[in-house]
Scaffold this motif. Structure first.
Motif, mmCIF file in Angstrom:
data_model
loop_
_atom_site.group_PDB
_atom_site.id
_atom_site.type_symbol
_atom_site.label_atom_id
_atom_site.label_comp_id
_atom_site.label_asym_id
_atom_site.label_seq_id
_atom_site.Cartn_x
_atom_site.Cartn_y
_atom_site.Cartn_z
ATOM 1 N N LEU A 1 -15.136 -0.677 7.965
ATOM 2 C CA LEU A 1 -13.554 -0.563 8.304
ATOM 3 C C LEU A 1 -13.180 1.105 7.226
ATOM 4 N N SER A 2 -14.057 1.283 6.414
ATOM 5 C CA SER A 2 -13.548 2.283 5.205
ATOM 6 C C SER A 2 -14.475 4.009 5.607
ATOM 7 N N THR A 3 -15.446 3.449 6.182
ATOM 8 C CA THR A 3 -16.685 4.325 6.534
ATOM 9 C C THR A 3 -16.304 4.775 8.227
ATOM 10 N N GLN A 4 -14.893 3.986 8.308
ATOM 11 C CA GLN A 4 -14.633 4.072 10.251
ATOM 12 C C GLN A 4 -15.894 4.522 10.888
ATOM 13 N N THR A 5 -16.875 3.290 10.824
ATOM 14 C CA THR A 5 -18.021 2.745 11.765
ATOM 15 C C THR A 5 -17.400 2.465 12.771
ATOM 16 N N LEU A 6 -16.399 0.931 12.357
ATOM 17 C CA LEU A 6 -15.699 -0.063 13.294
ATOM 18 C C LEU A 6 -14.073 0.921 12.640
ATOM 19 N N GLN A 7 -13.504 0.627 14.052
ATOM 20 C CA GLN A 7 -12.220 0.896 13.761
ATOM 21 C C GLN A 7 -11.072 -1.038 13.728
ATOM 22 N N PRO A 8 -9.902 -0.905 12.800
ATOM 23 C CA PRO A 8 -9.112 -1.715 12.988
ATOM 24 C C PRO A 8 -9.386 -2.560 14.461
ATOM 25 N N ASP A 9 -9.303 -2.089 15.461
ATOM 26 C CA ASP A 9 -8.852 -2.817 16.896
ATOM 27 C C ASP A 9 -9.909 -3.927 16.906
ATOM 28 N N GLN B 1 -4.972 2.182 6.290
ATOM 29 C CA GLN B 1 -5.572 2.826 7.076
ATOM 30 C C GLN B 1 -7.489 3.600 6.464
ATOM 31 N N PRO B 2 -8.462 3.441 7.193
ATOM 32 C CA PRO B 2 -9.299 4.130 6.410
ATOM 33 C C PRO B 2 -9.395 4.650 5.368
ATOM 34 N N ASP B 3 -8.419 5.988 5.624
ATOM 35 C CA ASP B 3 -7.811 6.804 5.009
ATOM 36 C C ASP B 3 -7.040 7.254 3.388
ATOM 37 N N HIS B 4 -6.320 5.308 3.421
ATOM 38 C CA HIS B 4 -6.243 5.522 2.312
ATOM 39 C C HIS B 4 -7.269 5.032 0.793
ATOM 40 N N VAL B 5 -8.754 4.079 1.938
ATOM 41 C CA VAL B 5 -9.303 3.162 0.441
ATOM 42 C C VAL B 5 -9.676 4.301 -0.598
ATOM 43 N N GLN B 6 -9.903 5.491 0.127
ATOM 44 C CA GLN B 6 -10.306 7.231 -1.076
ATOM 45 C C GLN B 6 -9.234 7.002 -2.466
ATOM 46 N N SER B 7 -7.535 6.465 -2.195
ATOM 47 C CA SER B 7 -6.863 6.927 -3.273
ATOM 48 C C SER B 7 -6.974 5.079 -3.842
ATOM 49 N N VAL B 8 -7.606 3.834 -3.355
ATOM 50 C CA VAL B 8 -7.073 2.590 -3.464
ATOM 51 C C VAL B 8 -7.779 2.802 -4.911
ATOM 52 N N ASN B 9 -9.662 3.509 -4.395
ATOM 53 C CA ASN B 9 -10.375 3.617 -5.217
ATOM 54 C C ASN B 9 -10.164 4.535 -6.492
ATOM 55 N N ASP B 10 -9.794 5.302 -6.454
ATOM 56 C CA ASP B 10 -9.074 6.900 -7.930
ATOM 57 C C ASP B 10 -8.074 5.684 -8.548
ATOM 58 N N HIS B 11 -7.218 4.733 -7.712
ATOM 59 C CA HIS B 11 -6.068 3.928 -8.453
ATOM 60 C C HIS B 11 -6.601 2.797 -9.338
#
Lengths: 484, 484
Positions: free
Chosen positions: A397-405, B403-413
């Motif tokens: 999900l985080s690499t956006q290979t898949l999306q939440p739906d 959402q996926p673009d939050h992941v980097q922020s989680v990792n950084d924090h």
């Protein structure tokens, strides 16, 4: 009897030395690491193991042509550990599948509106019929097969490498070193987790020594540690990948993340050919956004492989991005581990699929068997693929290979697959062909007589012998008198 | 000495029975489950434990007012297991933090362009300085504190419930039963995983018996199983939540997923007040889409709590949706487990935050200490929150809480937090105040003398005694003669 020692002479060099009492320790206590100090001991030249380094009759020590030649033996050990991970996990899951098939727990009350207990003659539900038990156990059947299959591919590569090493050619060494590092650390870790999960799935009896799993776990768990866990990277600027080091033709004994960064660099610049197991990066770097699943099924092998390729490539690209921002290599251990895992999970899927495709040409398989074998192995391969997507969902999900739906679809397919696997779970584990003697488990008997097995094992326990009972009673009387 | 037995008389009822030899087994072998058959044995009435059920002098058996009253004792056990999970995990992580602080591995070569070995007098890097070691260990310091803190809140609720039970009031029983089920199964599982992770983080020495961790793990792991794992739900239509059963005022001894479905139903219909630890559902069902993180920080406690609330609510809503589609309850075990985990992880965060907020009013804390204590506990609370988001990322992403673009922020924090925790790791674990005697670990000595500890422990091993060596040598000679 002879003992093989590693000792510091001119270099680390193996030789053979005889010593009665140390032999005995090895025999009696199993494997032990011992420090031995030699004082005026002469090692005969014929006892020196001189495959690469040599000692002349005049006592001159000759270094091997490449100083990494002896690394081959480390690779040997890792190759066997990958294979062993599959078999040991297979052993645990065989016991768990058999016992949860025999074991029954809870049942539907006769009257839906009443909470009274059910009649004694109604059979309770088989534990293996519960969705959570299937979800816990069946992926480990698939993983055991996947590890065993992948280890055969790696063994073939290793044998080719060994043949080349005999000619003092080290071309394949770096690649096989990196590959086995990734597979070993991931595979042994997953296998140990699986063995413990099998124990938990058997409830209270799983903790009994008679289950055989507690001993298996205790014997297996050091494999996670020896030959390295690959979670620590040296904090050295020297080791940080740079364009200069990418171009270096000498084999670098990098772990898998550095190997992958180099392959990514090759794919980006188009400068060199990638290896067979990493050239997916060429394809996947051209993709962007989530994979389109609208016209394809998650049970399509090509789609599965694409998902694993895209995810692994993007995890490596994320790592490369972090390296470029100037973060220290030692500070990137977690990202390195993620890259190693993503690539390894892809490699295992790839090996599994290739083995299935190649079944027709396999001289070990009879013509009539191919169809049935292929059907079963395909099911296991799907199960490996989808349960891995599910357990590594955060990464997909985080690499956006898949999306939440897409998640609901992954869950639905996995659930159907687990249901579909249920009738085959016992034959799939029987096919490992472990003997009862080898399993050493009262719960995992081939004949399904788990409770008889437990009873017999308890009767054979010395604590239940007449002699022990008599003794205990006598001591108990003394104790009772003393207390009163 | 007296033994407490559970035996089937009229009902399951506890009483006291004396037996010398059985006493001895308990003393010698630790806890054992034993089947005893009584033949013409009379239990004195004063030996009957008659808290709720009673036996009259005439021998008449009187059932308790509520048949669930004796469930209180199961809850007692679970409350103590939640507390114990924190302390046992704290024990393992104390050893690991101390040893990885002492242990050094690898260093930067003196010349960046050379691969020659470093001078012998240069100190290698402390293992705890590696990002992967911090990422493995520090979240378990936070989790140990979080479990201990949550267990005090649960204990308060439990004591209130016990006081009510003494008056034969069972209002709180259902709620505390469900809460402790969730915390027990999640907490003991996480603690066992953490203990093993601590062992792995110590490398080869972690597997030594002298590390103390292997014995701790073996003693701790059954706690995952006893009192239930909560992964199996009864396959009964009767137990499937229905509007009728939602309205039922009698306490149902549901596990946490059914409790949560009822709370969700209450929130949806607005029919009843939710409990203190579940009324977040009222707020969270009104949200949709990902949480807006553009104007807030992941280190803001309110934001953290909102993330956990929204995620837990949506996981329960997903479960409710699956129930509505008509899937059988037994087929929903995995979804039930996910709901239980999401709620439990929220509850622990909530308890931790409330404890920190209430420090000023805590009579056990001196005025001057509050500021420093609050700062440290806040750091641990952040670490619990963000490492839980990271480990449960798939759940936060698939419920679209993040959402996926939050992941980097989680990792950084999280990475910054791990760095920030490093200087405090030793004092944070010293604060558990375990004695060296209790830790029983050569590696985890308070004075940091791990290697001296290993040496002393090896010297004290009987196999290294003079008598053993002499004996081994004699037997070895016989063996050598026999072989030759």
């Amino acid at each position: 009897m002879q003992v093989l020692w590693l000792a510091l002479t001119f270099d680390i060099h193996a030789f053979i030395h005889c010593d009665g009492s140390v032999d005995l320790m090895l025999v009696l206590l199993g494997f032990r690491l011992i420090v031995v100090l030699f004082d005026h001991v002469r090692i005969p030249r014929e006892n020196m193991l001189m495959r690469f380094a040599k000692v002349t009759k005049e006592g001159k020590y000759i270094q091997p042509v490449h100083d990494k030649l002896s690394y081959g033996s480390m690779v040997t050990l890792r190759v066997s550990l990958i294979n062993d991970a599959g078999w040991q996990l297979g052993r645990a899951v065989t016991v768990a599948v058999r016992y949860t098939t025999v074991r029954r727990q809870f049942n539907t009350p006769p009257n839906p509106s009443s909470s009274s207990s059910s009649p004694l003659d109604a059979l309770e539900t088989q534990v293996i019929a519960y969705s959570s038990v299937r979800a816990r156990l069946f992926p480990f059947i698939a993983l055991a097969y996947a590890l065993i299959v992948a280890s055969t591919t790696v063994k073939d590569m290793f044998e080719q490498m060994s043949a080349e090493l005999a000619d003092e050619q080290t071309n394949l060494l770096a690649q096989v070193h990196a590959l086995t590092c990734g597979l070993k650390s991931w595979g042994t870790r997953k296998a140990a987790e699986g063995i413990e999960e099998c124990r938990k799935a058997m409830g209270g009896h799983g903790y009994s020594a008679f289950s055989g799993i507690s001993e298996l776990f205790a014997n297996y768990i050091p494999s996670n540690t020896y030959e390295g866990t690959r979670t620590l990277s040296r904090s050295s600027d020297y080791l940080k990948p740079t364009p200069a080091c990418f171009q270096n033709k000498q084999p670098h004994f990098d772990d898998i993340p550095r190997f992958l960064l180099k392959e990514l660099q090759k794919a980006t610049t188009g400068s060199e050919t990638l290896t067979d197991l990493s050239n997916y990066i060429n394809r996947a770097i051209k993709t962007s956004g989530p994979t389109d699943l609208s016209r394809t099924s998650l049970l399509d092998p090509h789609t599965q492989l694409t998902l694993f390729e895209v995810r692994a490539t993007r995890v490596v690209m994320d790592l490369a991005q972090q390296v470029r921002t100037g973060r220290d290599w030692a500070d990137l251990n977690v990202e390195c581990w993620n890259a190693s895992v993503a690539h390894t999970e892809y490699v295992i899927l790839k090996c599994f699929m290739e083995k299935i495709e190649g079944l027709e040409k396999d001289p070990n398989v009879e013509g009539m068997e191919v169809v049935a074998l292929k059907r079963t192995l395909k099911k296991l391969c799907h199960l490996y693929a989808l349960s891995t997507v599910s357990s590594a969902l955060a990464s997909f999900l985080s690499t956006q290979t898949l999306q939440p739906d897409h998640v609901q679809s992954v869950n639905d397919h996995l659930r159907d697959l687990l249901k579909d696997t249920a009738p085959d779970a016992v034959p799939m584990t029987d096919a490992f062909a472990f003997s009862d003697y080898y399993l050493n488990s009262a719960l995992g008997r081939y004949d399904g007589q788990s409770y008889l097995g437990l009873w017999d094992a308890a009767q054979a326990d010395p604590v239940n012998s007449e002699a022990w009972k008599t003794k205990a009673y006598e001591v108990g009387l003394v104790w009772a008198v003393w207390v009163v």
